[in-house]
Scaffold this active site. Structure first.
Site, PDB file in Angstrom:
ATOM      1  N   GLU A 119       0.780  -1.314   0.027  1.00 27.70           N
ATOM      2  CA  GLU A 119       0.063   0.139   0.025  1.00 27.70           C
ATOM      3  C   GLU A 119       0.695   1.135   0.114  1.00 27.70           C
ATOM      4  O   GLU A 119       1.969   1.284   0.758  1.00 27.70           O
ATOM      5  CB  GLU A 119      -0.974   0.060   1.250  1.00 27.70           C
ATOM      6  N   GLU A 123      -2.663  10.936   2.715  1.00 30.30           N
ATOM      7  CA  GLU A 123      -3.857  11.224   3.442  1.00 30.30           C
ATOM      8  C   GLU A 123      -3.981  12.667   3.897  1.00 30.30           C
ATOM      9  O   GLU A 123      -2.734  13.306   4.358  1.00 30.30           O
ATOM     10  CB  GLU A 123      -3.902  10.341   4.660  1.00 30.30           C
ATOM     11  N   ARG A 204      -7.365   4.009  -5.518  1.00 32.56           N
ATOM     12  CA  ARG A 204      -8.444   4.074  -4.748  1.00 32.56           C
ATOM     13  C   ARG A 204      -8.648   5.491  -4.137  1.00 32.56           C
ATOM     14  O   ARG A 204      -7.656   6.090  -3.658  1.00 32.56           O
ATOM     15  CB  ARG A 204      -8.449   3.137  -3.337  1.00 32.56           C
ATOM     16  N   TRP A 208     -13.719   9.347   4.554  1.00 31.21           N
ATOM     17  CA  TRP A 208     -14.229   8.866   5.723  1.00 31.21           C
ATOM     18  C   TRP A 208     -13.917   9.636   6.870  1.00 31.21           C
ATOM     19  O   TRP A 208     -12.968  10.570   6.795  1.00 31.21           O
ATOM     20  CB  TRP A 208     -13.632   7.285   5.850  1.00 31.21           C
ATOM     21  N   THR A 219      -7.313   6.304  16.911  1.00 28.37           N
ATOM     22  CA  THR A 219      -7.803   6.475  15.595  1.00 28.37           C
ATOM     23  C   THR A 219      -8.220   8.062  15.456  1.00 28.37           C
ATOM     24  O   THR A 219      -7.904   8.654  14.714  1.00 28.37           O
ATOM     25  CB  THR A 219      -8.859   5.657  15.359  1.00 28.37           C
TER      26      THR A 219
END
Ligand SMILES: *[C@@H]1O[C@H](CO)[C@@H](O)[C@H](O)[C@H]1NC(C)=O
Ligand SMILES: *[C@@H]1O[C@H](CO)[C@@H](O)[C@H](O)[C@H]1NC(C)=O
Ligand SMILES: *[C@@H]1O[C@H](CO)[C@@H](O)[C@H](O)[C@H]1NC(C)=O
Ligand SMILES: *[C@@H]1O[C@H](CO)[C@@H](O)[C@H](O)[C@H]1NC(C)=O
Ligand SMILES: *[C@@H]1O[C@H](CO)[C@@H](O)[C@H](O)[C@H]1NC(C)=O
Ligand SMILES: *[C@@H]1O[C@H](CO)[C@@H](O)[C@H](O)[C@H]1NC(C)=O
Ligand SMILES: *[C@@H]1O[C@H](CO)[C@@H](O)[C@H](O)[C@H]1NC(C)=O
Length: 452
Positions: A119, A123, A204, A208, A219
């Site tokens: 990956e 972000e 992708r 979110w 998180t």
């Protein structure tokens, strides 16, 4: 499969690059299908839905299209619109021109991910105007959390479009912002290559909320805090994605279960993804241009079909012409063949007109004229019930788009966002989508673990 809550506990205050975490078939553990190749260079301009639907699966939610490109919007809790390319690239470059979403806890992301969970990420935290995060994983290895590195961007990442690039070869990975290299990862530096992304990836794009109350504190902290959904909607805008596959072929085949780039074989043949893209790009004539391109006899048929008195005169003239041509059988056969072809073209054209809500046939006129006069026009080729009122005496140049038929663009039919990925809290998975609780097994799914 159950997520380890221990992992989450360990994640507290460590950059949790809760990355895209699922795969249908992990080639390290199973014999998996070949991965369809892109095998070309293409700049996807997200100004209409077909760009997406031709080449990407919408894996969650739905998109809108506007002047700023594709819009990935979170309107409410659990929204996470996400797309994933239908093709794979095996080394290559991806440049996405995008504007990250605002909103504390909201994560906008660009993810390249392979079936064995290699990956590469970009972000953006909605509460952070100044920095972009880069990250990577090899074979889903999440045991070290020092891979995320943040870089400053010249102007607010939520207010301005920037060009975020990943340039990826077997030797090194490079991240660039607006054409300037910010990070270089040589193969060996990724745990001697063991953690180096090196297998075919899909592209992708998605958004979110990492600031959802359902997530562990680690998180939420990483995402920049809790999201206030009442202050939304939060939208990530993607203008374009320039994708270059450094390999060619029809598909990428996993030769063994090592997950090494040497084990991947590019299969010879044409890429169906590329063929589809090229076909979609063929210039399409406007309806008026198509009319101009039709042969004269066909045009007359269409004038008559539209019930114009002037056109009826022309038809009468045509009738005479045809009669005269009957003199020679051979000539007539040749002529009939020609007319038949033109009739076919015209029929196609009529169908298209009708699809665009323009109709154009007039059964009564065809009945008056008879099939013969028009070389087979009308008759059985007039679809029952398709008789429409006359539409003026000339060829219309402005196609009407009927409400329920997209002329150039199909309305999105996005899948149920939650289908297939819903966990116990029913949040759809997405790139970089953190998920606590349980992952529902969907048959062949072997993935479903977590990174941070
Ligand atoms: C979308 O962008 C492409 C490439 O720049 C352009 O050719 C096309 O006209 C645009 N379409 C729309 C609907 O804006
Ligand atoms: C895209 O969706 C189709 C239909 O569900 C599926 O067959 C295909 O494997 C998907 N492609 C990728 C790369 O996930
Ligand atoms: C944005 O992220 C950078 C890098 O992590 C950090 O130094 C900075 O404080 C963040 N800004 C805000 C407003 O959180
Ligand atoms: C996972 O990564 C860590 C840190 O880079 C490394 O020490 C470990 O050996 C890796 N595990 C595997 C299975 O490669
Ligand atoms: C984005 O940056 C890459 C790398 O420099 C460059 O090749 C590409 O043309 C840029 N895209 C745009 C739209 O400027
Ligand atoms: C690949 O495409 C080319 C050009 O369209 C065509 O000539 C060739 O036959 C195709 N090859 C295969 C294996 O389909
Ligand atoms: C694949 O197999 C390895 C080794 O047996 C195991 O550690 C890993 O969890 C498996 N991965 C998946 C996605 O099933």
């Amino acid at each position: 499969m159950r997520f380890s809550t221990l992992l989450f506990a360990a994640s507290v205050l460590v950059a949790p690059t809760v990355a895209q975490t699922w795969t249908d078939c992990n080639p390290l553990n199973a014999t998996c299908p070949d991965n369809p190749a892109l095998g070309m260079h293409h700049n996807f301009v997200f100004n209409k839905s077909s760009t997406v639907t031709n080449s990407f699966n919408i894996t969650a939610g739905k998109l809108e299209y506007g002047n700023n490109g594709a819009e990935f919007t979170i309107n409410k809790r659990k929204d996470s619109p996400t797309i994933q390319s239908k093709f794979y690239i095996f080394f290559g470059s991806v440049s996405v021109v995008m504007k990250a979403a605002t909103g504390q806890g909201i994560i906008s992301s660009i993810v390249l991910q392979s079936e064995d969970l290699d990956e590469v990420d970009w972000e953006f935290m909605g509460g952070n105007a100044t920095h972009a995060e880069t990250n990577y994983f090899g074979k889903g290895n999440t045991t070290s959390f020092d891979r995320a590195v943040y870089y400053p961007v010249d102007t607010d990442v939520r207010e301005n479009f920037h060009n975020y690039t990943v340039d990826w070869t077997a030797e090194r990975l490079i991240w660039m912002i607006d054409g300037k290299i910010v990070r270089t990862l040589p193969f060996a530096e990724a745990n001697k290559g063991h953690n180096y992304p090196q297998t075919p990836v899909t592209v992708r794009l998605g958004i979110w909320s990492g600031g959802d109350t359902s997530f562990p504190q680690g998180t939420i902290d990483w995402a920049g805090g809790l999201t206030d959904f009442s202050k939304g909607p939060y939208t990530m805008y993607v203008k374009s994605a320039d994708v270059k596959d450094y390999s060619t072929g029809s598909a990428y085949h996993w030769g063994d279960r090592s997950g090494s780039w040497q084990s991947i074989k590019a299969l010879a043949g044409n890429s169906t993804a590329a063929e589809k893209i090229l076909k979609a790009e063929e210039p399409t004539l406007s309806i008026a241009e198509k009319f101009q391109a039709l042969p004269q006899t066909t045009k007359m048929g269409i004038y008559i079909g539209s019930g114009s008195a002037a056109a009826l005169l022309l038809a009468a003239f045509l009738f005479v012409c045809i009669r005269q041509r009957r003199a020679g059988r051979k000539e007539r056969d040749a002529y009939n063949a020609k007319v038949e072809k033109e009739r076919q073209d015209a029929y196609t054209y009529q169908v298209e007109l009708r699809e665009k809500g323009m109709g154009g046939w007039d059964n009564r006129e065809f009945a008056n004229q008879g099939d013969d006069a028009l070389g087979g026009w009308g008759g059985s080729h007039v679809v029952a019930g398709s008789s429409t009122r006359a539409r003026g005496n000339d060829v219309p140049t402005l196609p009407e788009i009927s409400g329920n038929t997209g002329a150039n663009d199909f309305p999105l039919r996005s899948p149920n966002p939650a289908s297939g990925y819903a966990g116990s809290n029913n949040i759809p998975r997405s790139p970089s989508f953190a998920h606590n609780g349980e992952i529902q097994s969907t048959g062949s799914t072997r993935g479903g673990y977590h990174k941070f």
